[in-house]
Enzyme design. Structure first.
Site, PDB file in Angstrom:
ATOM      1  N   LYS A  67      94.402  18.452  -3.326  1.00 15.49           N
ATOM      2  CA  LYS A  67      95.153  19.706  -3.258  1.00 15.49           C
ATOM      3  C   LYS A  67      94.755  20.428  -1.979  1.00 15.49           C
ATOM      4  CE  LYS A  67      96.225  23.863  -6.008  1.00 15.49           C
ATOM      5  NZ  LYS A  67      95.996  24.592  -7.268  1.00 15.49           N
ATOM      6  N   SER A  89      96.995  25.866 -13.676  1.00 18.64           N
ATOM      7  CA  SER A  89      97.557  25.134 -12.534  1.00 18.64           C
ATOM      8  C   SER A  89      97.262  23.643 -12.490  1.00 18.64           C
ATOM      9  CB  SER A  89      97.100  25.772 -11.229  1.00 18.64           C
ATOM     10  OG  SER A  89      97.878  26.912 -10.997  1.00 18.64           O
ATOM     11  N   SER A 100     100.167  25.886 -10.021  1.00 20.49           N
ATOM     12  CA  SER A 100     100.259  25.811  -8.581  1.00 20.49           C
ATOM     13  C   SER A 100      99.972  24.422  -8.004  1.00 20.49           C
ATOM     14  CB  SER A 100      99.288  26.814  -7.963  1.00 20.49           C
ATOM     15  OG  SER A 100      97.958  26.434  -8.230  1.00 20.49           O
TER      16      SER A 100
END
Ligand code: GLN
Length: 492
Positions: free
Chosen positions: A79, A178, A154
């Site tokens: 990420k 997330s 997210s």
């Protein structure tokens, strides 16, 4: 081999160790798929092909020399919230569009030490604030199951990359869902560990008392391999806990589903906006667990209505403080030709942050300001404690708690939900962060539009092994986790 992307982490590990294929072949295979398919999915912000191939060659040499770990030579996507030395780290923001970290996050460093090969950095909602990945400065990532839908957020890029077979597994972070919600929207398994289990060093902070990194993968077994790398105490993170780490892979059959007491919170299944298909699939999965020997126990979680307001005070309050460091002086974006220092701060922050981030900084600043601090922030902290106590009381009579991960399946891109509508979608995930508990998402079927549905299991503190084990056994008895999006079937 043309189907390397179909292999599980265990199969990759065994194949590399047995010289069935090399890390270079495997890495080239994934890079080819990314080059061919990611234009449709847009999961990667940065692809680090050259570095990946160099890491793959080093991994092959280590395997030959007998210096390999279980994961040496296996590719991963990180990420874009984890700092990577020498590679851009954007957090999905214009503010950090050109930010190159001078050091690696602990999670990244541990991955390197274990011999993982970094394919690149994947997309996310700006500073991890959102549930769709649409707030990224780099544009919306698409859901591999339906390209006109969001992958969730997210950690939407982390989930989309794995669901499209553009990475075998990925790292994500979870401040209020997330990891679990994008795993749910993309038909994957994702684990949010206990607060303090995974180091936050070098993970760009959103709300520090809630943030926690974890794995997103196709199965509990794949997640267990990554947890073995990510988990552990880190002297560089004062909130990381000095507690022995389990061998999550070895413990995959450690908890028997037979006799497991699964709590079903009454309040959770009457939530306004809970989709009928989601409810039905989750109930079917619980029935299956019951057939496997679990006992379903109805429980009360009386604080349910307080989750959304409490989280949406505490998270923005912490964000407003954390994001004050992006001032146009020390990091990232700086406006053109500032008139004076105030102008520099104001314009750098107005131009560098997107709308959702600005909104949250304003709410957080308000909640923390003199005169409102006690009425909002302190009160929210007190409610937070009550939410935690509610869970602890429940764990006196059950082993795990079941819930949907989200009230709906993936939204359409551009659905343009109001902030409140979007925040209400976090109802099932945010309390877990407020309490600091671990929780896992597992895919349990599809809705009428063939979009994935996820079951969430919440555990008591430090029960990661138990959660992975229960989902692993469910996955031995079912095949939802083996289903692939059409785009993942495409060959490069
Ligand atoms: N959707 C939640 C939010 O917008 C959770 C985000 C997260 O876990 N990073 O805050």
């Amino acid at each position: 081999m043309t189907d390397l992307h179909r292999l599980s982490i265990r199969e990759l590990s065994e194949g590399l160790a047995g010289a069935k294929f090399s890390s270079r072949e495997l890495t080239e295979h994934y890079l080819k798929r990314i080059a061919k398919i990611d234009a449709q999915v847009q999961s990667y912000v940065t692809v680090t092909a050259e570095q990946a191939l160099a890491q793959a060659d080093a991994a092959d040499a280590a395997i030959k020399a007998g210096n390999a770990t279980a994961l040496t030579g296996v590719p991963i996507a990180h990420k874009d919230i984890f700092c990577t030395q020498g590679i851009k780290t954007t957090a999905g923001s214009k503010m950090l569009d050109n930010f190159i970290s001078p050091y690696d996050a602990t999670v990244v460093a541990k991955g390197k030490a274990a011999g993982l090969v970094t394919l690149g950095k994947v997309n996310m909602d700006e500073f991890a604030m959102g549930s769709t990945s649409e707030s990224s400065y780099f544009g919306a990532t698409k859901n591999p199951w339906a390209l006109d839908h969001v992958p969730g957020g997210s950690s939407g890029g982390s989930a989309a990359a794995v669901a499209a077979d553009l990475a075998p597994f990925s790292t994500g972070t979870d401040t209020g869902g997330s990891i679990r919600q994008p795993a749910s929207f993309c038909g994957l398994t994702g684990l949010k560990p206990t607060y303090g289990r995974v180091s936050r060093f070098g993970m760009i902070a959103y709300a520090s008392s809630l943030d926690q990194g974890g794995p997103i993968a196709r199965s509990a077994e794949d997640c267990a391999y990554l947890m073995n790398v990510m988990a552990g105490h880190d002297a560089k993170d004062s909130t990381s806990v000095e507690k022995d780490v389990d061998d999550y892979v070895a413990n995959l059959n450690g908890t028997s589903v037979k006799g497991l007491r699964i709590g079903i919170p009454k309040q959770y299944f009457n939530v306004h906006g809970l989709d009928a298909d989601v409810k039905a699939r989750v109930e079917e999965s619980l029935k299956k667990l019951e057939e496997m020997g679990a006992t379903l126990v109805e429980i009360d979680l009386n604080m349910t209505e307080a989750y959304v307001p409490t989280y949406y005070l505490i998270a923005p309050a912490e964000a407003s403080s954390n994001l004050s460091r992006f001032d146009g002086v020390r990091y990232g974006y700086r406006c053109e030709e500032p008139k004076d220092i105030m102008d520099l701060y104001k314009r750098s922050r107005s131009e560098g942050f997107g709308k959702e981030v600005q909104q949250r900084i304003l709410i957080g600043t308000y909640a923390l300001s003199a005169g409102y601090y006690d009425a909002y922030y302190v009160k929210a902290q007190k409610v937070r404690r009550l939410i935690q106590q509610d869970f602890l009381k429940a764990f006196e009579s059950v082993d795990v708690i079941a819930a949907p991960s989200a009230p709906t399946t993936a939204y359409r891109i551009g659905a343009n939900l109001s902030p409140v509508e979007m925040y209400l979608g976090d109802i099932y995930t945010i309390a877990v962060n407020l309490a600091g508990l671990p929780a896992i998402n597992a895919p349990v079927g599809f809705d009428k539009d063939s979009l994935p549905v996820g079951l969430q299991l919440i555990g008591n503190y430090w029960s990661e092994s138990q959660l992975l084990s229960v989902v692993h056994q469910y996955q031995q008895a079912t095949d939802w986790h083996t289903k692939r999006a059409a785009i993942a079937e495409e060959n490069a």
